[in-house]
Write a protein that holds these residues in place. Sequence first.
Motif, mmCIF file in Angstrom:
data_model
loop_
_atom_site.group_PDB
_atom_site.id
_atom_site.type_symbol
_atom_site.label_atom_id
_atom_site.label_comp_id
_atom_site.label_asym_id
_atom_site.label_seq_id
_atom_site.Cartn_x
_atom_site.Cartn_y
_atom_site.Cartn_z
ATOM 1 N N UNK A 1 0.825 -1.199 0.000
ATOM 2 C CA UNK A 1 0.000 0.000 0.000
ATOM 3 C C UNK A 1 0.863 1.254 0.000
ATOM 4 N N UNK A 2 0.302 2.311 -0.573
ATOM 5 C CA UNK A 2 1.007 3.587 -0.586
ATOM 6 C C UNK A 2 0.346 4.467 0.467
ATOM 7 N N UNK A 3 1.065 4.805 1.559
ATOM 8 C CA UNK A 3 0.415 5.514 2.664
ATOM 9 C C UNK A 3 -0.145 6.883 2.265
ATOM 10 N N UNK A 4 0.266 7.414 1.101
ATOM 11 C CA UNK A 4 -0.199 8.756 0.720
ATOM 12 C C UNK A 4 -1.522 8.736 -0.053
ATOM 13 N N UNK A 5 -2.026 7.540 -0.386
ATOM 14 C CA UNK A 5 -3.223 7.478 -1.240
ATOM 15 C C UNK A 5 -4.301 6.541 -0.683
ATOM 16 N N UNK A 6 -5.535 6.868 -1.048
ATOM 17 C CA UNK A 6 -6.666 5.970 -0.796
ATOM 18 C C UNK A 6 -7.232 5.542 -2.156
ATOM 19 N N UNK A 7 -7.845 4.365 -2.188
ATOM 20 C CA UNK A 7 -8.621 3.944 -3.353
ATOM 21 C C UNK A 7 -10.092 4.115 -3.029
ATOM 22 N N UNK A 8 -10.879 4.445 -4.041
ATOM 23 C CA UNK A 8 -12.330 4.457 -3.880
ATOM 24 C C UNK A 8 -12.912 3.487 -4.896
ATOM 25 N N UNK A 9 -13.739 2.548 -4.426
ATOM 26 C CA UNK A 9 -14.378 1.580 -5.336
ATOM 27 C C UNK A 9 -15.861 1.937 -5.393
ATOM 28 N N UNK A 10 -16.375 2.172 -6.594
ATOM 29 C CA UNK A 10 -17.715 2.767 -6.737
ATOM 30 C C UNK A 10 -18.681 1.812 -7.426
ATOM 31 N N UNK A 11 -19.912 1.781 -6.892
ATOM 32 C CA UNK A 11 -21.018 1.137 -7.596
ATOM 33 C C UNK A 11 -22.085 2.217 -7.763
ATOM 34 N N UNK B 1 -33.173 8.317 -10.620
ATOM 35 C CA UNK B 1 -32.566 7.912 -9.344
ATOM 36 C C UNK B 1 -31.067 7.816 -9.620
ATOM 37 N N UNK B 2 -30.263 8.572 -8.869
ATOM 38 C CA UNK B 2 -28.802 8.530 -9.067
ATOM 39 C C UNK B 2 -28.133 8.382 -7.714
ATOM 40 N N UNK B 3 -27.453 7.271 -7.501
ATOM 41 C CA UNK B 3 -26.796 7.081 -6.211
ATOM 42 C C UNK B 3 -25.520 6.267 -6.388
ATOM 43 N N UNK B 4 -24.530 6.555 -5.540
ATOM 44 C CA UNK B 4 -23.286 5.770 -5.568
ATOM 45 C C UNK B 4 -22.998 5.209 -4.190
ATOM 46 N N UNK C 1 -28.807 -4.245 -3.040
ATOM 47 C CA UNK C 1 -29.700 -4.306 -1.862
ATOM 48 C C UNK C 1 -29.692 -2.997 -1.105
ATOM 49 N N UNK C 2 -28.504 -2.374 -1.038
ATOM 50 C CA UNK C 2 -28.401 -1.098 -0.307
ATOM 51 C C UNK C 2 -29.312 -0.046 -0.940
ATOM 52 N N UNK C 3 -29.325 0.014 -2.293
ATOM 53 C CA UNK C 3 -30.142 1.032 -2.961
ATOM 54 C C UNK C 3 -31.628 0.861 -2.632
ATOM 55 N N UNK C 4 -32.013 -0.377 -2.302
ATOM 56 C CA UNK C 4 -33.431 -0.600 -1.973
ATOM 57 C C UNK C 4 -33.697 -0.492 -0.473
ATOM 58 N N UNK C 5 -32.692 -0.860 0.356
ATOM 59 C CA UNK C 5 -32.967 -0.955 1.794
ATOM 60 C C UNK C 5 -32.409 0.194 2.633
ATOM 61 N N UNK C 6 -31.591 1.029 2.038
ATOM 62 C CA UNK C 6 -30.996 2.195 2.712
ATOM 63 C C UNK C 6 -30.056 1.865 3.875
ATOM 64 N N UNK C 7 -29.908 2.850 4.802
ATOM 65 C CA UNK C 7 -28.805 2.843 5.777
ATOM 66 C C UNK C 7 -28.679 1.618 6.689
ATOM 67 N N UNK C 8 -29.781 1.149 7.223
ATOM 68 C CA UNK C 8 -29.696 0.037 8.190
ATOM 69 C C UNK C 8 -28.938 -1.149 7.583
#
Length: 528
Positions: free
Chosen positions: A66-76, A90-93, A116-123
């Motif tokens: 890992x490179x301590x200076x960077x983060x990766x973001x993985x998006x759906x 409807x637009x969500x990531x 499932x998250x897009x249908x069920x939200x935060x919980x």
Amino acid sequence: VIYPPHSKLTDKEKTNICYLSFPDSNSGCLGDTQFCFRFRRSPGRKVSLRCFLDQLDRDLPVYLKKDPAYYYGYVHFRQVRDKSLKRGYFQKSLVLISKLPYVHLFRTMLKQIAPEYFEKSEAFLEAVCSDVDRWPPPIPGKILHLPIMGIIMKLRIPTYRDKPGTTPIVQNMQQVDAQISMALPTVHEVDLFRCFCPVFFHIQMLWELVLLGEPLVVMAPSPSESSETVLALVSCISPLKYCSDFRPYFTIHDSEFKEYTTRTQAPPSVILGVTNPFFAKTLQHWPHIIRIGDIKLPGEVPKQVKVKKLKNLKTLDSKPGVYTSYKPYLNKDEEIVKQLQKGVQQKRPTEAQSVILRRYFLELTESFIIPLERYVASLMPLQKCISPWKSPPQLRQFSQDDFMKTLEKAGPQLTSGLKGDWIGLYRHFLKSPNFDGWFRSRQKEMTQKLEALHLEALCNENLVFWSQKHTEVETVDLVLKLKNKLLQADREQLPVKTDTLKKLQTHINDIILALPDDLQDILLKTGT
């Protein structure tokens, strides 16, 4: 929303994540899209010292550290028509942030949880987090079972001891407790053949550009194509680590936008993946541009594509291809092109094509790096030069001229049939960030090896006998030096056997016990 809620991100990091989590409006990604980005951590953030991951980092191949200076973001990202919403869509990531470059693992995980998250939200995220909390540590070389929402992902993280180019197959296990299990063939690899298909005829030139750390832009129709292609480029010089910055998806809102697009200085050594048409104008002065259309797997053999002149790249709807005035150092390898074309005609599965391509890149990189490895190993002092009573000897200096002389007898021609200006390629490489990074890590390894050999030499001496022949002041000085050596071995994780360290500790104790009581008390109290 951030989960777990105690995660701390600076405002700048949050802004970067927000802009990078959505495709540019011109990409028109309908349905579900997956991509990945990489962004700089804010300076001044506390980096956890000797964190647990650092221990595991040691066993990873260099390109997965890992490179301590960077983060990766993985998006759906999901975009679907929805008349009930004001914008009509409807637009969500859902974005997973990690220090680890395990693209395939996190992509598979998001595929399981995002819909499932897009249908069920935060919980639902809370339930996901409690699953992830049960994951074992990511130890390289072990078969890991990771539960995620009723499914078990089974995988193995590579180690630096694995033979490059081989991936031990993770077999699908028997169904247990009615839980479905999924064996992941890789944690980090992308589909090389699919990514390189649009620029099929230029793979060898692209390998040279990546190897030399040249500034490269990938212009693609969507973030998933731009990020896949950038990751494929970075991985094509494996097992060498690509040491410059790379951004699988880069937007005009990025905090480094000004720094990377300025015309006041030469373009930096980075690989950028972009989708915004605006970049066709702002990055016109960049020396190498790869323009990619929609990535489709070819039903027929790709047509021969010429390298295009940069001045022809006026807009982003210019034709796909590679725009550069770069002249490759090595002659073209027609064999790999034929082999892959034949695969297309025979409808060979893309995974098999990727294996062929990955092996080709690996053999090319190894042919290039072996002469350097051989020369650098010769800079190591001989073992007989290591004396327990002197500081460890220094490595000899790297001399470009001496290295070039070795190429005549022990150059890449021993392992590669490719003709061309190898010497010119080495000269250029020695000025690149990739050489600098590679050489520094070799230097560090060899210096640590010398320190370890010095420790062993000390252990084999009769130190108590020595202390009896010397004054108390000299003996105390020796004890403090030995204690420092032990601390250094632990701090720098020197490649020393545990027995050697135990033996040294025994030596220290024996020397202290042979001293007068008052000195013994002082030395035993100073634990460090």
